[in-house]
Design a protein around this motif. Structure first.
Motif, PDB file in Angstrom:
ATOM      1  N   ALA A   1       0.748  -1.226  -0.090  1.00  0.00           N
ATOM      2  CA  ALA A   1      -0.241  -0.011   0.038  1.00  0.00           C
ATOM      3  C   ALA A   1       0.830   1.287  -0.148  1.00  0.00           C
ATOM      4  CB  ALA A   1      -0.921  -0.065   1.251  1.00  0.00           C
ATOM      5  N   SER A   2       1.993   1.421   0.701  1.00  0.00           N
ATOM      6  CA  SER A   2       2.798   2.308   0.731  1.00  0.00           C
ATOM      7  C   SER A   2       3.352   2.793  -0.560  1.00  0.00           C
ATOM      8  CB  SER A   2       3.917   2.318   1.863  1.00  0.00           C
ATOM      9  OG  SER A   2       3.250   2.028   3.260  1.00  0.00           O
ATOM     10  N   SER A   3       3.794   1.704  -1.308  1.00  0.00           N
ATOM     11  CA  SER A   3       4.142   1.882  -2.641  1.00  0.00           C
ATOM     12  C   SER A   3       3.100   2.195  -3.528  1.00  0.00           C
ATOM     13  CB  SER A   3       4.893   0.579  -3.166  1.00  0.00           C
ATOM     14  OG  SER A   3       4.113  -0.279  -3.654  1.00  0.00           O
ATOM     15  N   GLY A   4       1.848   2.211  -3.305  1.00  0.00           N
ATOM     16  CA  GLY A   4       0.818   2.507  -4.444  1.00  0.00           C
ATOM     17  C   GLY A   4       0.491   1.493  -5.147  1.00  0.00           C
ATOM     18  N   ASP A   5       0.997  -0.122  -4.719  1.00  0.00           N
ATOM     19  CA  ASP A   5       0.422  -1.001  -5.331  1.00  0.00           C
ATOM     20  C   ASP A   5      -0.795  -1.553  -4.857  1.00  0.00           C
ATOM     21  OD1 ASP A   5       0.001  -3.489  -6.690  1.00  0.00           O
ATOM     22  OD2 ASP A   5       2.220  -4.311  -6.435  1.00  0.00           O
TER      23      ASP A   5
END
Length: 758
Positions: free
Chosen positions: A446-450
């Motif tokens: 989630a932190s990477s945007g995936d």
């Protein structure tokens, strides 16, 4: 049963509620002095109840039949009660026993246990009666038995002889002489009784007599003699060699994998090797379940002695770190754990454990590389351990993987972190370990945007049943972070609020608080409450202090800047400056400030030198490039960059990269862009760049209008002050001191500690 007057002082709604459940037969179970009789009386007040005793079971004329001391009932009495319940479907039974085996199985009764005070209830009771006693110590010596707490509550201190005398005044029945040595250990199991040469059936007899009760985890139950019984037995039948008895009991419990009992016996025996082995076996689950009791049991260990026992030092540090008022003590213990971890000779499994301790301490205290190298070393060692070596740290393996992963996650090593979370998930047997691993993997994605990968892990968590105490505490925080991030990107504001609120009650102690605060800030911006959010965020940051990994410190800087931009506070936003080694999102944040500040060429140069791979960073980069190109008068290229931003965002379900797009630019990215009250770039006046001397003069003018006073204070001539003042007035576009102060305040020049012209 002993009634005790403690109930008159301390209401216990949790137990009264348990008696009120919609069950026909509810039975209270506890030893003598637990207050079961008083509990029944309090519950029966105001209800239509009839009381029964052995040999006198009345015909029910009321709705509830209450039986105290139900252990004494005969088989005929139980047969009559069963018949009465069968004849009247509305009749309820409420009873109290020492031993639940006294209640016939055919009644299908629900049992109310854990009558003893919790540590908090002990503290509350002593406060109510104005006792000067240390609550933790009082809880330790009484086991929370209400009658025992009341008995020692009148003492001035916890000297052993005075406590023992007060407990004996309750006139408990001591153990028989042949079994007197069984009153020495803190806890008993049938295996411990056998190892110590106790008589067969002694625990069953003790339970039936109300001398103690079974407690502990379902997999490892243990019997605890009540404090008054232990005191009476010690007085009636003194047992020499108590430390050796504790040690023998501890070794037996260790072999049973009854970690908590083994730790208590090791502490009582002064055997730190037993304590160390119990902590290694029980892992973080043991610490979380019994932190307060463990802290009390280990309180007499000298700090310097822990230099050779880093596992014990770290366990105590984690317990203290969970309470804000004990944070300094936690830091002290972490330092000792770090010294021990670096000094202790170790190989194999112990070496992996010590490297993880080092990684955790460095991460929590923000030391050096924040523990990344130690975490990588630990991960490498763990991968190379044989099955036999892994069994030596069986209870810790999942925790070691998870904490290596958390350190790597905050050390900007997402791929390594994800690999360790996956290994933690593969090795986890306890629900707490599984939840941390699943939530951690979801948080990394989630932190990477995936969000697709993050949602996969969230779905795995959703397919299982978790106790609320796990979901909404430390173990569940990474999962809640992932859920909040996914909800924000979907513009599900209620869902994001629910996820954040579920763990916000631990925001003062949980180490993931910077990420939680960042997500809260994004939600505040989306809700149009950036000004309030900025004040709340800064207050939280002041309370939590400075010790944290560099990545988290920088995330807080980025959060402050984003809130300030949304609130129109350019002076504060400008404090976010580039630092060597920043992650991509920080560099993008600095470039955003430069764009808002009109420094487009500088922002463009900064973006040209950045390489990004994560979906969210790529979307932010494309958004910023589109803004710069539009302001450079290159509309076609700006439109291309905007389409690229939308393509990345749409592919990964991202919306927050558009959160701080100025109002005049939203049409560039399409109608679906989040409509947020972001300050306009075109309407923003340029903030003057002041030299260091001009800022000094500005500060002096705020205090006085006298050129002479300023010159004297700065050790310069009056003509120099006048010259610098003219230059200042020209840059501010003013002609007087009052106007200069008003303009400077409006543009935040007094607040900006690091101006661009500096």
């Amino acid at each position: 049963m002993s009634s005790g007057r403690w109930e008159q002082h301390l209401a216990r709604p949790r137990l009264l509620s348990a008696l009120s459940i919609p069950s026909r037969a509810v039975v209270v179970v506890g030893p003598s002095g637990a207050g079961a009789s008083t509990l029944l009386r309090n519950w029966a007040q105001g209800r239509a109840a009839q009381w029964a005793v052995r040999g006198d079971i009345p015909d029910p004329t009321e709705g509830v039949l209450v039986v105290d001391d139900a252990d004494t009932l005969s088989d005929d009495d139980w047969t009559r009660i069963h018949g009465l319940l069968a004849a009247d479907p509305l009749l309820l039974l409420r009873a109290a026993v020492h031993d639940r085996r006294a209640v016939p199985a055919e009644l299908q009764a629900d049992f109310v246990t854990e009558l003893c005070f919790t540590a908090e209830e002990t503290r509350a009771y002593l406060a109510l009666i104005g006792s000067p006693l240390d609550a933790a110590g009082a809880h330790r010596v009484t086991g929370g038995l209400p009658a025992a707490v009341r008995a020692i509550g009148q003492l001035k201190n916890l000297r052993a002889e005075q406590v023992s005398a007060a407990l004996r005044d309750l006139h408990p029945q001591p153990l028989d002489a042949p079994d007197a040595h069984l009153a020495v250990p803190e806890v008993l199991t049938r295996e411990v009784v056998a190892a110590l040469g106790g008589s067969p059936g002694v625990l069953d007899r003790a339970e039936a007599a109300g001398q103690g009760e079974w407690a502990g985890d379902p997999g490892h139950p243990f019997f605890v003699l009540s404090a008054p019984v232990r005191a009476a037995t010690a007085a009636a039948h003194p047992t020499p060699g108590s430390p050796s008895v504790h040690a023998r009991a501890g070794r037996t419990l260790l072999a049973q994998r009854a970690w908590y009992g083994a730790l208590l016996e090791g502490a009582s025996a002064g055997s730190l090797d037993l304590v160390d082995a119990a902590l290694k076996g029980g892992g973080l689950t043991l610490i979380r379940a019994h932190g307060a009791s463990i802290s009390t049991a280990l309180r007499d260990i000298r700090l310097l002695d822990l230099r050779t026992w880093p596992v014990i030092a770290m366990a105590q540090a984690l317990i203290f770190n969970a309470r804000r008022e004990h944070r300094l003590r936690a830091v002290e213990l972490m330092g000792m754990a770090l010294i021990g971890a670096r000094r202790a000779p170790a190989d194999g499994a112990d070496r992996a454990l010590l490297r993880v301790i080092e990684a955790v301490v460095r991460r929590l205290l923000g030391l050096g590389d924040d523990g990344v190298d130690a975490a990588l070393t630990a991960a490498r060692i763990l991968r190379g351990l044989s099955p036999d070596e892994l069994r030596k740290i069986d209870g810790l393996v999942e925790d070691l993987h998870s904490h290596s992963a958390i350190t790597l996650m905050y050390g900007d090593r997402p791929e390594d972190a994800l690999a360790e979370f996956e290994r933690a998930f593969a090795t986890a047997r306890r629900p707490s370990g599984q939840l941390v691993a699943i939530g951690g993997a979801a948080m990394v994605h989630a932190s990477s945007g995936d969000l697709v990968a993050a949602q996969t892990w969230v779905d795995i968590a959703g397919s299982r049943s978790w106790p609320e105490v796990l979901l909404n505490e430390y173990q569940g925080t990474p999962l809640r972070i992932a859920e909040a991030k996914i909800a924000l990107e979907r513009d599900d504001l209620d869902g994001a609020e629910v996820a954040l609120n579920s763990v916000w009650h631990i925001i003062e102690t949980v180490e993931h608080w910077p990420t939680l605060a960042h997500l809260r800030a994004l939600l505040d911006i989306r809700l149009g409450r950036a000004e309030v959010g900025l004040e709340e965020f800064r207050a939280l940051r002041r309370r939590r202090g400075r010790r944290k990994p560099r990545s988290q410190r920088r995330l807080l800087d980025l959060t402050d800047s984003a809130l300030a931009l949304a609130a129109g506070d350019m002076a504060s936003a400008r404090r976010l400056v580039d630092q060597g080694g920043d992650a991509a999102m920080l560099t993008l944040g600095v470039a955003r400030v430069e764009i808002f500040d009109g420094r487009h060429e500088r922002a463009q140069r900064r973006l040209a030198g950045i390489e990004v791979e994560a979906p969210e960073a790529r979307a932010h980069l494309a958004v910023l490039e589109a803004l710069i190109l539009r302001r450079a008068g290159r509309p076609e290229e700006a439109a291309t960059a905007a389409r690229r931003a939308r393509a990345i965002a749409d592919a990964h379900g991202l919306r927050t990269p558009f959160l701080l797009v100025p109002a005049e630019d939203r049409a560039l990215f399409g109608p679906e862009v989040i409509d947020v009250a972001t300050p306009s770039l075109t309407a923003r006046p340029a903030v003057p760049r002041l030299t260091s001397r001009e800022r000094v003069i500005l500060t002096e003018l705020r205090g006085t209008a006298s050129v002479g006073e300023i010159a004297e204070r700065l050790h310069v001539s009056e003509n120099t002050v006048k010259s610098q003042r003219r230059s200042l007035y020209r840059k501010l576009g003013v002609s007087s001191r009052d106007e200069a102060i008003a303009v400077a305040m409006g543009q935040g020049l007094f607040e900006a500690g690091t101006e661009r012209g500096r």
